[in-house]
Scaffold this active site. Structure first.
Site, PDB file in Angstrom:
ATOM      1  N   ASN A   7      11.829   5.559  -4.486  1.00 60.78           N
ATOM      2  CA  ASN A   7      10.469   6.041  -4.233  1.00 60.78           C
ATOM      3  C   ASN A   7      10.526   7.569  -4.289  1.00 60.78           C
ATOM      4  O   ASN A   7      10.925   8.220  -3.326  1.00 60.78           O
ATOM      5  CB  ASN A   7      10.016   5.540  -2.861  1.00 60.78           C
ATOM      6  CG  ASN A   7       8.597   5.961  -2.521  1.00 60.78           C
ATOM      7  OD1 ASN A   7       7.970   6.732  -3.260  1.00 60.78           O
ATOM      8  ND2 ASN A   7       8.093   5.476  -1.411  1.00 60.78           N
ATOM      9  N   ARG A  92       8.900   2.722  -7.216  1.00 62.91           N
ATOM     10  CA  ARG A  92       7.544   2.622  -6.684  1.00 62.91           C
ATOM     11  C   ARG A  92       6.696   3.677  -7.398  1.00 62.91           C
ATOM     12  O   ARG A  92       7.061   4.864  -7.418  1.00 62.91           O
ATOM     13  CB  ARG A  92       7.552   2.914  -5.188  1.00 62.91           C
ATOM     14  CG  ARG A  92       6.158   2.860  -4.634  1.00 62.91           C
ATOM     15  CD  ARG A  92       5.999   3.663  -3.392  1.00 62.91           C
ATOM     16  NE  ARG A  92       4.604   3.602  -2.984  1.00 62.91           N
ATOM     17  CZ  ARG A  92       4.028   4.519  -2.242  1.00 62.91           C
ATOM     18  NH1 ARG A  92       4.700   5.555  -1.808  1.00 62.91           N
ATOM     19  NH2 ARG A  92       2.759   4.411  -1.918  1.00 62.91           N
ATOM     20  N   HIS A 181      -1.974   0.846  -1.998  1.00 63.34           N
ATOM     21  CA  HIS A 181      -1.177  -0.053  -1.138  1.00 63.34           C
ATOM     22  C   HIS A 181      -1.116  -1.471  -1.715  1.00 63.34           C
ATOM     23  O   HIS A 181      -0.921  -2.438  -0.974  1.00 63.34           O
ATOM     24  CB  HIS A 181      -1.780  -0.185   0.288  1.00 63.34           C
ATOM     25  CG  HIS A 181      -1.852   1.087   1.054  1.00 63.34           C
ATOM     26  ND1 HIS A 181      -2.948   1.434   1.805  1.00 63.34           N
ATOM     27  CD2 HIS A 181      -0.959   2.082   1.221  1.00 63.34           C
ATOM     28  CE1 HIS A 181      -2.742   2.600   2.388  1.00 63.34           C
ATOM     29  NE2 HIS A 181      -1.539   3.021   2.049  1.00 63.34           N
ATOM     30  N   ARG A 242      -7.474  11.559   6.876  1.00 63.13           N
ATOM     31  CA  ARG A 242      -8.505  11.398   5.836  1.00 63.13           C
ATOM     32  C   ARG A 242      -9.756  10.786   6.437  1.00 63.13           C
ATOM     33  O   ARG A 242      -9.683   9.926   7.309  1.00 63.13           O
ATOM     34  CB  ARG A 242      -7.987  10.481   4.721  1.00 63.13           C
ATOM     35  CG  ARG A 242      -6.960  11.135   3.842  1.00 63.13           C
ATOM     36  CD  ARG A 242      -6.422  10.162   2.810  1.00 63.13           C
ATOM     37  NE  ARG A 242      -4.987  10.039   2.948  1.00 63.13           N
ATOM     38  CZ  ARG A 242      -4.266   9.029   2.486  1.00 63.13           C
ATOM     39  NH1 ARG A 242      -4.838   8.039   1.830  1.00 63.13           N
ATOM     40  NH2 ARG A 242      -2.965   8.999   2.661  1.00 63.13           N
ATOM     41  N   GLU A 392       7.337  -3.500   1.132  1.00 63.29           N
ATOM     42  CA  GLU A 392       7.041  -3.141  -0.252  1.00 63.29           C
ATOM     43  C   GLU A 392       8.325  -3.058  -1.089  1.00 63.29           C
ATOM     44  O   GLU A 392       8.338  -3.422  -2.259  1.00 63.29           O
ATOM     45  CB  GLU A 392       6.295  -1.800  -0.293  1.00 63.29           C
ATOM     46  CG  GLU A 392       4.869  -1.923   0.238  1.00 63.29           C
ATOM     47  CD  GLU A 392       4.328  -0.632   0.822  1.00 63.29           C
ATOM     48  OE1 GLU A 392       4.803  -0.241   1.908  1.00 63.29           O
ATOM     49  OE2 GLU A 392       3.440  -0.018   0.216  1.00 63.29           O
TER      50      GLU A 392
END
Ligand code: ADP
Length: 407
Positions: A7, A92, A181, A242, A392
């Protein structure tokens, strides 16, 4: 098959070594401050329970990969005698635009398409390109697979992903809902479907990935019907920093009122809003929960409570609207940092949902064992509610193994 999951961020590179035959995690680690002062690697050998952390200069992602390889093959802290024992690398990738609807083996053509995704996520895509180059430089010939965060959402129908803007902007710029996601939503909805014990085609599941970044998805028959993140990961529910969904007219209004440039207003919405913006002191749910637990004597109490209540309100709305879209609901799943660990928030969301057929099991909710899929609804509940730890990296490793094996 032994798969190295990578990643790559702009100045960091996380990795895991996973055996996909036994689902064993052998090693994991992170290289940080790549290209800067004080670059360091933290490597964990899981089986032996060893951790090493040391500073080591890394000019670029190829240097980082060389260091990862050295640690993985080290006689003491490594787990393989040579890189020949690692069959492939799975990356990823944050954004695959509308180009990638599933994981794919790397080729020159794929690399060219990936470069086009810079339009949607320039920083992330550049980082992935550096990570891929780093692997090509250090392990030439080793198969590499790309696994996209957006891919699972590519099953959405046009009314879910086209915004009601002039259609030409969709055609010209690819402005549409992509979601994020996806790998996590795919994993937990898949695990949930197995737990429901009925054919995937008949399942109606809402997955709540709630962490620093949060997104909610409606997964019907194993396919995403809708998801809360949009053109970018700014949309949807309130997050750590956010803002999530707001009236879009606020953007030009704020720009004029506060004399902000587009970049500045973007910064406000991405980095200064959410939990941090509302509470005024922290983006971390643990800090908010602890201020709430203190009660009104804590000066941060009221706004911490407001920040958490906003998230609760947002998520309830998504669950309700997604149940309406799917014409039913079999299960709600909570996952990621907050979803897996914050029992108070799970309770706040699931309370007063009897109308939907959710009967909450408070005792089970407060004793969810770490890292284990756990039911937190009553046995009589029409809708099952579960906490399912996301993984993941395992999905990336399994996709990589399957593609390399030619399946
Ligand atoms: P990211 O989106 O960066 O991957 P995570 O999924 O790790 O983020 O979620 C981070 C959030 O999860 C933070 O708000 C943090 O407070 C919360 N969190 C993580 N671990 C725990 C824990 N053990 N208990 C309570 N909250 C936690």
């Amino acid at each position: 098959m032994n798969i190295l999951v990578v990643n790559a961020g702009s100045s960091s590179l996380k990795y895991q070594l996973i055996d996909t035959d036994t689902n064993t995690l052998y090693a994991k680690g992170i290289c940080e401050r790549i290209g800067g002062e004080g670059a360091l690697i933290e490597h964990k050998q899981i089986v032996k329970g060893l951790t090493v952390k040391k500073e080591s200069p890394m000019q670029n992602h190829a240097d980082a990969m060389n260091l990862v390889v050295a640690h993985l093959t080290d006689p003491e802290v490594g787990c393989v005698a040579s890189m020949d024992e690692i069959q492939a690398i799975g990356h990823r990738v944050v954004h695959g635009g509308a180009y990638f609807s599933e994981s794919i083996l790397l080729s020159d053509e794929v690399l060219e398409k990936l470069k086009l995704c810079r339009d949607f996520a320039p920083l992330h895509t550049d980082a992935h390109l550096m990570g891929i180059k780093g692997c090509l430089d250090t392990m030439p010939g080793k198969p590499q697979v790309l696994v996209f965060d957006t891919a699972f959402h590519q099953t959405m129908i046009p009314e879910a992903y086209v915004y009601a803007l002039p259609y030409e902007y969709y055609e010209k710029y690819g402005i549409r809902r992509y979601g994020a996601h996806g790998t996590s939503h795919r994993y937990v909805s898949g695990e949930m479907a197995k737990l429901l014990g009925k054919p995937v085609e008949e399942t109606k599941i809402v997955t709540c990935h709630i962490g620093n970044g949060s997104s909610i998805s409606a997964v019907k028959g194993g396919k995403v019907m809708d998801t809360s993140m949009g053109f970018t990961p700014l949309a949807g529910v309130e997050m750590g920093t956010r803002c999530g969904d707001i009236d879009p007219a606020i953007v030009p209004y704020l720009m004029e009122a506060e004399n902000l440039t587009p970049a500045q207003v973007n910064d406000v919405m991405n980095k200064k809003s959410g939990f941090l913006g509302v509470s005024g002191f922290s983006s971390d749910s643990r800090d908010l929960q602890s201020a709430i637990a203190d009660g009104p004597s804590n000066p941060n109490y009221e706004r911490a409570l407001l920040a958490v209540n906003i998230l609760k309100h947002n998520i309830k709305k998504y669950i309700g609207s997604y149940a309406a879209l799917m014409n039913g609901l079999d299960a709600v799943v909570f996952t990621a940092g907050i979803g897996e660990n914050n029992a108070e928030l799970r309770q706040m969301i699931c309370e007063n949902m009897e109308f939907f057929g959710i009967e909450f099991n408070q005792a089970a909710n407060v004793t969810v064992p770490h890292g284990t899929a756990t039911k937190i609804s009553a046995d009589t509940s029409k809708v099952a509610v579960y906490v399912i730890p996301t993984n993941e990296e395992l999905v990336i490793a399994k996709d990589t193994a399957a593609l390399v094996a030619g399946k």
